[in-house]
Design an enzyme around this catalytic site. Structure first.
Site: not given
Ligand code: UD1
Length: 430
Positions: A22-23, A126, A131, A317, A409
């Protein structure tokens, strides 16, 4: 709303086919916005998030054909899907769509790169912490975009001649922000260097697909990714890599129930850390020509401490699923969540099944118990929901997992895959 009813206690034995990730599928689908040619993706999992993103992409002008036909194929496993975006019909991603799935925010990168502007609602998704999207916005601003937040929307505008390559170091590792900056930089003028990039296999998969489309991306999988901008991208055909989270989830289910299952079509190299952790907990895991074989016979589950970290560390995850496993260990384990601050919603639900877990800040202390007992439970995110399924498989009696739409999902045909291996799992429609 559907529920899943589990009668626990059976070992798992048989073969589970692992779906496309999915990711990886979500960012790959979004990459179709970067070209007017057709991007064909094979091994796309049949999941609610994929369907949701198809609707969002359709709104931006992407023509979508499943297995060469326009109609949806409702009963298929992972599918081949053709995405063609001749012209961008709309550069706005509305709240009603983006609020349902966080990853749809990622369209901001390609829209900005190809059209020079994007108006994208701030995301929802989620309920696992706040986030934020600051890293995305900083990354795009480093490429020259002007960013303004207005009425819950991000308005992003590229300079007149397009985005401009630059050096940028992410202050924190983010998978999503790495995907978005990489996609945006493919069409920028000049070279972009992303430092402290996410190293997840899905980032490598996206880079491989972008390169097949004519991009010049190197270093994906390391902390530094270099992207030489090109003027346009073409179509390509790309196969989505296997889902390492689905792989780890079923491996943990077997470790939990005991038995012998072959996870077909997956690759252990995608989740070495999680597999090593499972081996320490007592599972025997071997690579086979078609995937992985997971066996646990008789011997109990050993307590193991884990800390979630960006790849190649233990994935956040799989944290909830591993906690489910540790509820039955022969001692005390500590599970520390460092990625998302609020990702422990499964704790109180596992407790309903008899688990002994106490929380202190970012750490859960899990004291193994000799038996779990079935109960009605529910969870508010995808991975937490599946951890309750794993616990239910090993619990005595009946467990009902409510709010199954979370599972839909991210897990393709979960109940069918488990049932084929001897579990008693049934979907009940209300
Ligand atoms: C992706 C995955 C999700 C997984 C996560 C971490 C997908 C669709 N989702 O989510 O399943 O749990 O990676 O492996 O691929 N953060 C900030 N600012 C930002 C963006 C992120 O502070 O602008 C923080 C987030 O709150 C979190 C950390 O960075 O604490 C990591 O998040 P991130 O790697 O961005 O997760 P996703 O890409 O949303």
């Amino acid at each position: 709303m559907d529920r899943i009813k589990i009668s626990g206690g059976n070992e798992l034995r048989g073969i589970i086919p692992i779906s496309g990730a999915k990711n990886a599928a979500l960012p790959l689908m979004i990459a179709s916005l970067l070209t007017s040619d057709t991007l064909t993706l094979e091994n796309v999992p049949h999941l609610a998030d994929v369907e949701g993103l198809m609707r969002i992409l359709g709104n931006h002008g992407v023509d979508i054909a499943v297995n060469g036909r326009r109609e949806r194929q409702e009963d298929g496993y992972s599918r081949t899907i053709h995405f063609t975006c001749r012209t961008i019909a709309d550069t706005t991603a509305p709240y009603e769509l983006v609020s349902k799935m966080r990853a749809s925010f990622w369209v901001i990168g390609p829209l900005l790169a190809r059209e020079g502007r994007a108006r994208v609602s701030l995301p929802g998704g989620c309920a696992i912490g706040t986030r934020p999207v600051d890293l995305f916005l900083e990354g795009l601003a480093a490429l020259g975009a002007e960013i303004e937040i207005d009425g819950g929307y991000v308005n992003a505008t590229a300079p007149k001649g397009g985005l401009i390559g630059n050096h940028y170091r992410f202050p924190k590792v983010s998978v999503g922000a790495t995907h978005v900056m990489m996609m945006a930089a493919t069409l920028a003028n000049g070279t972009t260097v992303i430092e402290n990039a996410a190293r997840e296999p899905e980032v490598v998969d996206l880079a491989n697909c972008l390169n097949a489309m004519g991009a010049k991306v190197s270093g994906a999988g390391s902390k530094t990714i270099t992207i030489e901008g090109v003027t346009s991208l073409s179509g390509a055909r790309h196969r989505v890599l296997p889902d390492r989270i689905e792989t780890g989830t079923y491996a943990m289910a077997v470790a939990m129930t005991g038995g012998d299952v072959t996870l077909e079509g997956t690759d252990g190299a995608l989740l070495e850390n999680a597999l090593d952790t499972l081996r320490q907990a007592g599972a025997e895991i071997t690579e086979t020509p078609s995937g992985l074989r997971v066996v646990r016979n008789g011997n109990g589950i050993q307590p193991v401490d884990v800390v979630t970290e960006p790849f190649p560390g233990f994935p956040t995850d799989l944290q909830a699923q591993f906690m489910a496993l540790m509820t039955r260990s022969s001692g005390v384990s500590h599970i520390t969540e460092t990625i998302f601050e609020n990702r422990f919603m499964h704790v109180q639900e596992l407790a309903r099944l008899g688990a002994r877990i106490s929380l202190s800040g970012q750490m859960a202390r899990v004291e193994g118990v000799s038996r779990l007992k079935g109960a009605p439970v529910m969870a508010t995110d995808l991975r937490a929901s599946v951890s309750l399924v794993i616990a239910g498989l090993a619990a005595e009696g009946e467990t009902i997992v409510n709010r199954v739409y979370h599972l839909d999902r991210g897990f393709e045909r979960l109940e069918e895959k488990l049932t084929r291996c001897g579990a008693v799992v049934q979907r009940v429609s209300e």
